[in-house]
Design a protein around this motif. Structure first.
Motif, short mmCIF file in Angstrom:
data_model
loop_
_atom_site.label_atom_id
_atom_site.label_comp_id
_atom_site.label_asym_id
_atom_site.label_seq_id
_atom_site.Cartn_x
_atom_site.Cartn_y
_atom_site.Cartn_z
N ALA A 1 38.16 37.51 40.05
CA ALA A 1 37.34 36.76 41.01
C ALA A 1 36.40 37.69 41.77
CB ALA A 1 38.23 36.00 41.99
N GLU A 2 36.88 38.88 42.11
CA GLU A 2 36.06 39.86 42.82
C GLU A 2 34.91 40.35 41.93
OE1 GLU A 2 36.66 44.15 45.10
OE2 GLU A 2 38.41 43.06 44.38
N PHE A 3 35.20 40.58 40.65
CA PHE A 3 34.18 41.01 39.70
C PHE A 3 33.13 39.92 39.51
CE2 PHE A 3 32.38 41.56 35.43
CZ PHE A 3 31.97 42.88 35.49
N GLU A 4 33.58 38.68 39.39
CA GLU A 4 32.65 37.57 39.20
C GLU A 4 31.77 37.35 40.43
OE1 GLU A 4 35.00 34.26 37.86
OE2 GLU A 4 35.33 35.16 35.90
N ALA A 5 32.32 37.60 41.62
CA ALA A 5 31.56 37.43 42.86
C ALA A 5 30.52 38.54 43.06
CB ALA A 5 32.51 37.38 44.06
N ALA A 6 30.86 39.75 42.65
CA ALA A 6 29.96 40.91 42.77
C ALA A 6 30.11 41.74 41.49
CB ALA A 6 30.31 41.73 44.00
N PRO A 7 29.46 41.29 40.42
CA PRO A 7 29.73 41.89 39.11
C PRO A 7 29.17 43.28 38.91
CG PRO A 7 27.97 40.27 38.94
CD PRO A 7 28.49 40.20 40.34
N GLY A 8 29.81 43.97 37.98
CA GLY A 8 29.27 45.20 37.42
C GLY A 8 28.48 44.79 36.18
N ILE A 9 28.31 45.73 35.28
CA ILE A 9 27.60 45.46 34.03
C ILE A 9 28.42 44.47 33.19
CG2 ILE A 9 26.74 46.48 31.86
CD1 ILE A 9 25.18 47.39 34.37
N GLU A 10 27.74 43.50 32.59
CA GLU A 10 28.41 42.59 31.65
C GLU A 10 29.07 43.45 30.58
OE1 GLU A 10 27.29 39.35 28.22
OE2 GLU A 10 25.79 39.76 29.75
N PRO A 11 30.38 43.27 30.31
CA PRO A 11 31.11 44.18 29.44
C PRO A 11 30.46 44.49 28.09
CG PRO A 11 32.66 42.84 30.63
CD PRO A 11 31.28 42.31 30.98
N VAL A 12 29.91 43.50 27.39
CA VAL A 12 29.32 43.79 26.08
C VAL A 12 28.14 44.75 26.20
CG1 VAL A 12 27.68 41.85 25.97
CG2 VAL A 12 28.66 42.76 23.86
N TRP A 13 27.47 44.75 27.36
CA TRP A 13 26.31 45.62 27.55
C TRP A 13 26.68 47.08 27.80
CZ3 TRP A 13 21.38 45.65 26.50
CH2 TRP A 13 20.80 44.44 26.13
N MET A 14 27.93 47.36 28.11
CA MET A 14 28.32 48.75 28.34
C MET A 14 28.07 49.60 27.09
SD MET A 14 29.47 49.09 31.52
CE MET A 14 30.78 50.31 31.63
N GLN A 15 28.40 49.07 25.91
CA GLN A 15 28.16 49.80 24.66
C GLN A 15 26.68 50.06 24.45
OE1 GLN A 15 30.49 50.93 22.10
NE2 GLN A 15 28.61 52.06 21.69
N TRP A 16 25.88 49.02 24.60
CA TRP A 16 24.44 49.16 24.31
C TRP A 16 23.76 50.11 25.30
CZ3 TRP A 16 25.73 47.68 20.08
CH2 TRP A 16 26.27 46.44 19.79
N LEU A 17 24.13 50.01 26.57
CA LEU A 17 23.53 50.90 27.57
C LEU A 17 23.99 52.34 27.37
CD1 LEU A 17 23.63 48.54 30.67
CD2 LEU A 17 21.62 49.22 29.34
#
Length: 173
Positions: free
Chosen positions: A136-152
């Motif tokens: 819930a905390e991640f959804e309220a103030a997210p970091g990078i969308e997980p799938v994008w971690m690989q591409w970035l």
């Protein structure tokens, strides 16, 4: 509900100051990410990349270079496609023109992010993958969308160790 076509494009946009154009997803999956979407009826991956930038950000692509991509077993909000759950991703670096006119349906908090701030968002996603941040905390103030971690990581926009990348990958399943 639509069925997934198992193909996706992602578009990394940077400005002359080296900042990344990112936004928080207004729909599943939660996270901060660049423009992305299914190829669907757009034709080619290049056509889809141009269309997604226009649909999500209201910008016109003036240059497109493929930078990475591969099959990734990430879920989306659609029904599983013919190849099951996942997408054959094609990631582009793009140059754009125009002033952002973001889609309220797909985006929120569209902004230019410095490389240091992007790394902070990546670190937040790692903390979430390690159980240090609640869902819930991640959804309220997210970091990078997980799938994008690989591409970035592939384009050296963020730094993440292999063990942490494996933990984050589990969030996409």
């Amino acid at each position: 509900m639509k069925t997934c076509d198992n193909t996706s494009v992602g578009i990394v946009i940077t400005d002359h100051q080296g900042r990344f154009l990112m936004f928080d997803r207004a729909t599943f999956p939660p996270g901060t990410a660049p423009a992305a979407g299914h190829i669907d009826d757009h034709g080619t991956a290049e056509d889809a990349a141009r269309a997604e930038v226009e649909e999500e950000l209201g910008l016109t692509v003036t240059g497109l270079t493929r930078v990475t991509g591969c099959w990734w077993g990430n879920r989306c909000r659609r029904l599983a496609g013919a190849r099951g759950t996942g997408h054959d991703w094609t990631i582009y670096q793009a140059t754009v023109t125009g002033d952002p006119t973001p889609s309220a349906r797909e985006t929120k908090n569209v902004r230019w992010i410095t490389p240091d701030a992007l790394q902070e968002l990546a670190d937040r996603t790692v903390a979430y993958a390690k159980g240090r941040i609640a869902k819930a905390e991640f959804e309220a103030a997210p970091g990078i969308e997980p799938v994008w971690m690989q591409w970035l990581a592939d384009v050296a926009a963020i730094h993440i160790g292999p063990d942490d990348l494996l933990r984050v990958e589990q969030l996409t399943r």
